[in-house]
Design a protein around this motif. Structure first.
Motif, PDB file in Angstrom:
ATOM      1  N   LYS A  28       0.819  -1.206   0.000  1.00  0.00           N
ATOM      2  CA  LYS A  28       0.000   0.000   0.000  1.00  0.00           C
ATOM      3  C   LYS A  28       0.860   1.265   0.000  1.00  0.00           C
ATOM      4  O   LYS A  28       0.529   2.261  -0.626  1.00  0.00           O
ATOM      5  N   SER A  29       1.997   1.199   0.707  1.00  0.00           N
ATOM      6  CA  SER A  29       2.821   2.401   0.849  1.00  0.00           C
ATOM      7  C   SER A  29       3.465   2.820  -0.465  1.00  0.00           C
ATOM      8  O   SER A  29       3.930   3.950  -0.593  1.00  0.00           O
ATOM      9  N   GLU A  30       3.522   1.911  -1.438  1.00  0.00           N
ATOM     10  CA  GLU A  30       4.135   2.264  -2.718  1.00  0.00           C
ATOM     11  C   GLU A  30       3.128   2.749  -3.740  1.00  0.00           C
ATOM     12  O   GLU A  30       3.488   3.088  -4.856  1.00  0.00           O
ATOM     13  N   LEU A  31       1.872   2.740  -3.359  1.00  0.00           N
ATOM     14  CA  LEU A  31       0.841   3.144  -4.305  1.00  0.00           C
ATOM     15  C   LEU A  31       0.295   4.523  -3.935  1.00  0.00           C
ATOM     16  O   LEU A  31       0.312   4.927  -2.778  1.00  0.00           O
ATOM     17  N   LEU A  32      -0.163   5.200  -4.952  1.00  0.00           N
ATOM     18  CA  LEU A  32      -0.789   6.494  -4.760  1.00  0.00           C
ATOM     19  C   LEU A  32      -2.288   6.278  -4.516  1.00  0.00           C
ATOM     20  O   LEU A  32      -2.953   5.593  -5.291  1.00  0.00           O
ATOM     21  N   GLU A  38     -16.409  15.043  -6.831  1.00  0.00           N
ATOM     22  CA  GLU A  38     -17.251  15.724  -7.810  1.00  0.00           C
ATOM     23  C   GLU A  38     -16.817  15.466  -9.246  1.00  0.00           C
ATOM     24  O   GLU A  38     -16.615  16.385 -10.034  1.00  0.00           O
ATOM     25  N   GLY A  39     -16.621  14.198  -9.575  1.00  0.00           N
ATOM     26  CA  GLY A  39     -16.305  13.849 -10.949  1.00  0.00           C
ATOM     27  C   GLY A  39     -14.845  13.967 -11.321  1.00  0.00           C
ATOM     28  O   GLY A  39     -14.463  13.679 -12.443  1.00  0.00           O
ATOM     29  N   GLN A  40     -14.035  14.399 -10.370  1.00  0.00           N
ATOM     30  CA  GLN A  40     -12.596  14.487 -10.616  1.00  0.00           C
ATOM     31  C   GLN A  40     -11.881  13.462  -9.766  1.00  0.00           C
ATOM     32  O   GLN A  40     -12.183  13.305  -8.586  1.00  0.00           O
ATOM     33  N   VAL A  41     -10.916  12.789 -10.373  1.00  0.00           N
ATOM     34  CA  VAL A  41     -10.059  11.912  -9.592  1.00  0.00           C
ATOM     35  C   VAL A  41      -8.893  12.757  -9.098  1.00  0.00           C
ATOM     36  O   VAL A  41      -8.232  13.430  -9.883  1.00  0.00           O
ATOM     37  N   VAL A  42      -8.674  12.738  -7.798  1.00  0.00           N
ATOM     38  CA  VAL A  42      -7.590  13.550  -7.238  1.00  0.00           C
ATOM     39  C   VAL A  42      -6.694  12.664  -6.380  1.00  0.00           C
ATOM     40  O   VAL A  42      -7.156  11.729  -5.737  1.00  0.00           O
ATOM     41  N   PRO A  43      -5.387  12.966  -6.382  1.00  0.00           N
ATOM     42  CA  PRO A  43      -4.476  12.206  -5.522  1.00  0.00           C
ATOM     43  C   PRO A  43      -4.667  12.598  -4.058  1.00  0.00           C
ATOM     44  O   PRO A  43      -4.711  13.778  -3.734  1.00  0.00           O
ATOM     45  N   ASP A  44      -4.791  11.594  -3.220  1.00  0.00           N
ATOM     46  CA  ASP A  44      -4.970  11.839  -1.791  1.00  0.00           C
ATOM     47  C   ASP A  44      -3.600  11.763  -1.130  1.00  0.00           C
ATOM     48  O   ASP A  44      -3.220  10.765  -0.534  1.00  0.00           O
ATOM     49  N   LEU A  45      -2.850  12.840  -1.279  1.00  0.00           N
ATOM     50  CA  LEU A  45      -1.438  12.794  -0.913  1.00  0.00           C
ATOM     51  C   LEU A  45      -1.225  12.630   0.579  1.00  0.00           C
ATOM     52  O   LEU A  45      -0.232  12.081   1.011  1.00  0.00           O
ATOM     53  N   ASP A  83     -12.704  12.768 -14.627  1.00  0.00           N
ATOM     54  CA  ASP A  83     -11.608  13.612 -15.067  1.00  0.00           C
ATOM     55  C   ASP A  83     -10.349  13.250 -14.276  1.00  0.00           C
ATOM     56  O   ASP A  83     -10.331  13.359 -13.050  1.00  0.00           O
ATOM     57  N   VAL A  84      -9.310  12.809 -14.978  1.00  0.00           N
ATOM     58  CA  VAL A  84      -8.083  12.413 -14.289  1.00  0.00           C
ATOM     59  C   VAL A  84      -6.964  13.429 -14.485  1.00  0.00           C
ATOM     60  O   VAL A  84      -5.805  13.152 -14.209  1.00  0.00           O
ATOM     61  N   SER A  85      -7.312  14.631 -14.936  1.00  0.00           N
ATOM     62  CA  SER A  85      -6.256  15.598 -15.260  1.00  0.00           C
ATOM     63  C   SER A  85      -5.431  15.997 -14.028  1.00  0.00           C
ATOM     64  O   SER A  85      -4.243  16.266 -14.134  1.00  0.00           O
ATOM     65  N   ARG A  86      -6.055  15.997 -12.864  1.00  0.00           N
ATOM     66  CA  ARG A  86      -5.282  16.354 -11.657  1.00  0.00           C
ATOM     67  C   ARG A  86      -4.264  15.273 -11.324  1.00  0.00           C
ATOM     68  O   ARG A  86      -3.175  15.557 -10.852  1.00  0.00           O
ATOM     69  N   VAL A  87      -4.654  14.029 -11.548  1.00  0.00           N
ATOM     70  CA  VAL A  87      -3.721  12.935 -11.286  1.00  0.00           C
ATOM     71  C   VAL A  87      -2.569  12.994 -12.280  1.00  0.00           C
ATOM     72  O   VAL A  87      -1.397  12.857 -11.927  1.00  0.00           O
TER      73      VAL A  87
END
Ligand SMILES: [Zn+2]
Length: 99
Positions: A28-32, A38-45, A83-87
């Protein structure tokens, strides 16, 4: 996905997740961790965003695989495209691509 806790007594069982792109199980620690907002995929940093998450290797090739396989709508159980543009921006801007 459904586990009943007993495996955790093994001692060396680090939590693992499956990458939604290449489908390889990885620590898990190696994965983002990704979440959908709201329709956007965002990285949960910081691992702080709540809700259903998806795991992805921090690599553009896995992101593209996930997109091609329409893995995100399935992982987040939503209808239609996300939308994956943020990722992508996060992965492209990641200066530590060298392991
Ligand atoms: Zn992957």
């Amino acid at each position: 996905m459904r586990q009943h806790g007993k495996l955790e007594y093994g001692g060396h069982a680090a939590p693992q997740r499956t990458c939604v792109g290449c489908r390889v199980r990885t620590a898990k620690s190696e994965l983002l961790r990704l979440v959908q907002v709201e329709g956007q995929v965002v990285p949960d940093l910081r691992g702080r965003l709540s809700g259903r998450g998806a795991s992805l290797h921090p690599s553009l090739s896995c992101l593209e695989l996930a997109e091609r396989r329409r893995a995100f709508p399935r992982a987040f159980r939503v209808q239609g495209a996300l939308d994956v543009s943020r990722v992508r921006a996060h992965l492209e801007g990641e200066p530590r691509n060298v392991m």
